[in-house]
Design a protein around this motif. Structure first.
Motif, mmCIF file in Angstrom:
data_model
loop_
_atom_site.group_PDB
_atom_site.id
_atom_site.type_symbol
_atom_site.label_atom_id
_atom_site.label_comp_id
_atom_site.label_asym_id
_atom_site.label_seq_id
_atom_site.Cartn_x
_atom_site.Cartn_y
_atom_site.Cartn_z
ATOM 1 N N MET A 190 0.868 -1.186 0.000
ATOM 2 C CA MET A 190 0.000 0.000 0.000
ATOM 3 C C MET A 190 0.896 1.224 0.000
ATOM 4 N N ASN A 191 0.787 2.046 -1.056
ATOM 5 C CA ASN A 191 1.730 3.136 -1.204
ATOM 6 C C ASN A 191 1.342 4.363 -0.394
ATOM 7 N N LYS A 192 2.240 5.342 -0.417
ATOM 8 C CA LYS A 192 2.020 6.581 0.320
ATOM 9 C C LYS A 192 1.476 7.628 -0.629
ATOM 10 N N LEU A 193 0.342 8.253 -0.271
ATOM 11 C CA LEU A 193 -0.219 9.365 -1.024
ATOM 12 C C LEU A 193 0.532 10.630 -0.651
ATOM 13 N N LEU A 194 1.115 11.285 -1.637
ATOM 14 C CA LEU A 194 1.912 12.467 -1.366
ATOM 15 C C LEU A 194 1.016 13.660 -1.016
ATOM 16 N N PRO A 195 1.507 14.610 -0.235
ATOM 17 C CA PRO A 195 0.676 15.652 0.372
ATOM 18 C C PRO A 195 -0.235 16.434 -0.557
ATOM 19 N N PRO A 196 0.183 16.869 -1.769
ATOM 20 C CA PRO A 196 -0.716 17.689 -2.586
ATOM 21 C C PRO A 196 -2.024 17.004 -2.937
ATOM 22 N N ILE A 216 -4.079 -5.690 -7.058
ATOM 23 C CA ILE A 216 -4.396 -6.087 -5.687
ATOM 24 C C ILE A 216 -3.157 -5.814 -4.847
ATOM 25 N N ASP A 217 -3.316 -4.902 -3.909
ATOM 26 C CA ASP A 217 -2.220 -4.452 -3.055
ATOM 27 C C ASP A 217 -2.452 -5.014 -1.658
ATOM 28 N N VAL A 218 -1.542 -5.870 -1.212
ATOM 29 C CA VAL A 218 -1.705 -6.523 0.078
ATOM 30 C C VAL A 218 -0.551 -6.139 1.004
ATOM 31 N N THR A 219 -0.894 -5.908 2.254
ATOM 32 C CA THR A 219 0.105 -5.686 3.296
ATOM 33 C C THR A 219 -0.346 -6.441 4.531
ATOM 34 N N ILE A 220 0.591 -7.130 5.161
ATOM 35 C CA ILE A 220 0.274 -7.892 6.372
ATOM 36 C C ILE A 220 1.198 -7.453 7.501
ATOM 37 N N TYR A 221 0.741 -7.699 8.726
ATOM 38 C CA TYR A 221 1.527 -7.370 9.925
ATOM 39 C C TYR A 221 1.700 -8.659 10.711
ATOM 40 N N LEU A 222 2.940 -9.114 10.801
ATOM 41 C CA LEU A 222 3.245 -10.399 11.430
ATOM 42 C C LEU A 222 4.399 -10.218 12.411
ATOM 43 N N ASP A 223 4.164 -10.579 13.667
ATOM 44 C CA ASP A 223 5.223 -10.507 14.685
ATOM 45 C C ASP A 223 5.904 -9.142 14.737
ATOM 46 N N GLY A 224 5.111 -8.087 14.559
ATOM 47 C CA GLY A 224 5.652 -6.742 14.710
ATOM 48 C C GLY A 224 6.215 -6.117 13.459
ATOM 49 N N TYR A 225 6.120 -6.813 12.297
ATOM 50 C CA TYR A 225 6.671 -6.284 11.055
ATOM 51 C C TYR A 225 5.641 -6.359 9.932
ATOM 52 N N HIS A 226 5.670 -5.330 9.068
ATOM 53 C CA HIS A 226 4.796 -5.285 7.906
ATOM 54 C C HIS A 226 5.485 -5.916 6.700
ATOM 55 N N GLY A 227 4.691 -6.584 5.867
ATOM 56 C CA GLY A 227 5.138 -7.059 4.561
ATOM 57 C C GLY A 227 4.185 -6.523 3.516
ATOM 58 N N ASP A 228 4.713 -5.955 2.424
ATOM 59 C CA ASP A 228 3.901 -5.166 1.484
ATOM 60 C C ASP A 228 4.278 -5.525 0.049
ATOM 61 N N CYS A 236 -7.513 -5.100 1.993
ATOM 62 C CA CYS A 236 -6.567 -4.927 0.893
ATOM 63 C C CYS A 236 -7.104 -3.811 0.001
ATOM 64 N N CYS A 237 -6.306 -3.390 -0.955
ATOM 65 C CA CYS A 237 -6.749 -2.403 -1.942
ATOM 66 C C CYS A 237 -6.926 -3.100 -3.282
ATOM 67 N N THR A 238 -8.032 -2.844 -3.950
ATOM 68 C CA THR A 238 -8.298 -3.425 -5.268
ATOM 69 C C THR A 238 -8.591 -2.292 -6.238
ATOM 70 N N SER A 239 -7.664 -2.057 -7.169
ATOM 71 C CA SER A 239 -7.767 -0.912 -8.078
ATOM 72 C C SER A 239 -7.960 -1.424 -9.501
ATOM 73 N N VAL A 240 -9.140 -1.153 -10.060
ATOM 74 C CA VAL A 240 -9.560 -1.719 -11.338
ATOM 75 C C VAL A 240 -9.512 -0.658 -12.435
ATOM 76 N N HIS A 291 -5.457 2.615 -4.089
ATOM 77 C CA HIS A 291 -6.316 2.717 -2.909
ATOM 78 C C HIS A 291 -7.790 2.454 -3.212
ATOM 79 N N GLY A 292 -8.052 1.639 -4.236
ATOM 80 C CA GLY A 292 -9.429 1.256 -4.506
ATOM 81 C C GLY A 292 -9.995 0.427 -3.360
ATOM 82 N N ILE A 293 -11.222 0.737 -2.967
ATOM 83 C CA ILE A 293 -11.875 0.023 -1.869
ATOM 84 C C ILE A 293 -12.689 -1.135 -2.438
ATOM 85 N N PRO A 294 -12.443 -2.364 -2.006
ATOM 86 C CA PRO A 294 -13.218 -3.501 -2.511
ATOM 87 C C PRO A 294 -14.716 -3.278 -2.353
#
Length: 353
Positions: free
Chosen positions: A1-7, A194-206, A168-172, A178-181
């Motif tokens: 899941m990417n970062k949306l820049l401020p503007p 399909i953008d997936v990120t998980i949090y396992l044992d204190g760490y994110h995988g993206d 997750c994010c699903t962008s069609v 950042h599409g919302i399923p």
């Protein structure tokens, strides 16, 4: 899941009526005599596909969307425990975020990345299920991904991140990120990231990938191919001692002679115990759009590269009334691909390969 820049954070319905008009133009350009040939030709070059628009009447925000439950024993990131979308999570980091190579921290970040890769591959299989069950929706894909993640004792990182309502994010098609399923069934000819990120044992995988749904036209297939090629070029620009902004230059060299452009609204990011943190990975070269990320890659740096490419020369985006879904302004299609990179003493490891 990417970062949306401020503007882009404040951009919502700018030129909304123009977007609607262009979207309908795209749907009917090949059959309607109402449009002049130059305008029609510009649209036809993007190919044949369904344009994604917000449902009417518009519903603002996401408070109406029911969040999926997560078992209480699963470890959650701080923002999910607090469940406060007003928290500026990007500011909750310290130090340079480097992983201590050879430590339990490296083992954990690798495990998180491996699970994210497995979830991404599982997501791809769900897209193919559409041929057996034509009613497959992005919402049903999200439900399956959610269950897969919690079955592996992990937390779906997007859920409750700044209030995001799904796992997750699903962008069609024309949705960049950042599409919302939702309950729209996948259609023959769609492309879906399909953008997936998980949090396992204190760490994110993206990680993410753009999948073809059925018989995608040649412009759509070409877009996905060039996007994957651009990601690989960015990865090849990595290594200890190499500049972060070299990633954008490498991607630019792949894209500059094509009929595509890089969307500058979204960036890759450092990742580990924090979802998004420096270094910020810009996918454009310095002379085209702002890319002044300082410094060089050092052993232990862990970050994502995730370019979003758009058909044509206009990479501008606008945000749907839900406050999340980012679409191209002219309804051209977009594709994205993402991997996690760990800088080692002698080179790199692509953790989500």
């Amino acid at each position: 899941m990417n970062k949306l820049l401020p503007p882009l954070r404040s951009l919502r319905l700018r030129n909304f009526s123009a977007v609607i008009c262009r979207s309908y133009l795209k749907r009917y350009a090949t059959t309607s005599p109402a449009f002049d040939s130059d305008e029609s030709r510009e649209v036809e070059d993007f190919g044949t596909y369904d344009v994604i628009l917000p449902e009417e009447p518009f519903v603002w925000g996401v408070s109406h969307i029911t969040r999926r439950p997560v078992p209480s024993h699963i470890i959650r990131p701080k923002y999910a425990v607090q469940n406060d979308p007003s928290i500026d999570h990007e500011q909750q980091y310290e130090g340079d975020g480097r992983i201590n190579l050879g430590s339990i921290d490296e083992k954990r970040v690798r495990a998180a990345a491996t699970l994210a890769k497995n979830v991404r591959q599982y997501a791809g299989s769900l897209v193919q299920v559409r041929f057996i069950n034509p009613g497959v929706t992005t919402n049903s894909i999200d439900a399956a991904i959610h269950n897969f993640i919690i079955a592996h004792e992990a937390y779906p990182s997007p859920l409750l991140y700044k209030g995001f309502p799904r796992s997750c994010c699903t962008s069609v098609n024309n949705v960049v990120s950042h599409g919302i399923p939702d309950d729209r069934p996948l259609e023959d000819g769609d492309i879906i990231n399909i953008d997936v990120t998980i949090y396992l044992d204190g760490y994110h995988g993206d990680t993410s990938s753009t999948f073809l749904v059925g018989d995608v036209d040649e412009p759509g297939r070409d877009l996905v191919h060039i996007t994957n090629t651009a990601l690989e070029a960015g990865i090849n620009a990595c290594g200890p001692g190499r500049p972060f902004n070299g990633i954008g230059r490498a991607i630019h060299e792949i894209v500059r002679n094509t009929c595509h452009s890089v969307c500058p609204a979204f960036a890759g990011h450092g990742i580990g115990t924090v979802f998004h943190r420096p270094p910020w990975i810009y996918h454009t070269r310095k002379s085209t759009f702002l890319n002044e990320e300082p410094g060089v890659m050092l052993p232990g740096h862990c970050f994502t590269i995730e370019p979003s490419l758009v058909q044509g020369s206009n990479p501008s985006v606008w945000i749907f009334p839900d406050g999340w879904t980012a679409s191209t302004e002219n309804c051209a299609r977009s594709a994205q691909a993402e991997h996690m990179i760990l800088i080692t003493e002698t080179g790199i490891d692509v953790l989500t390969r």
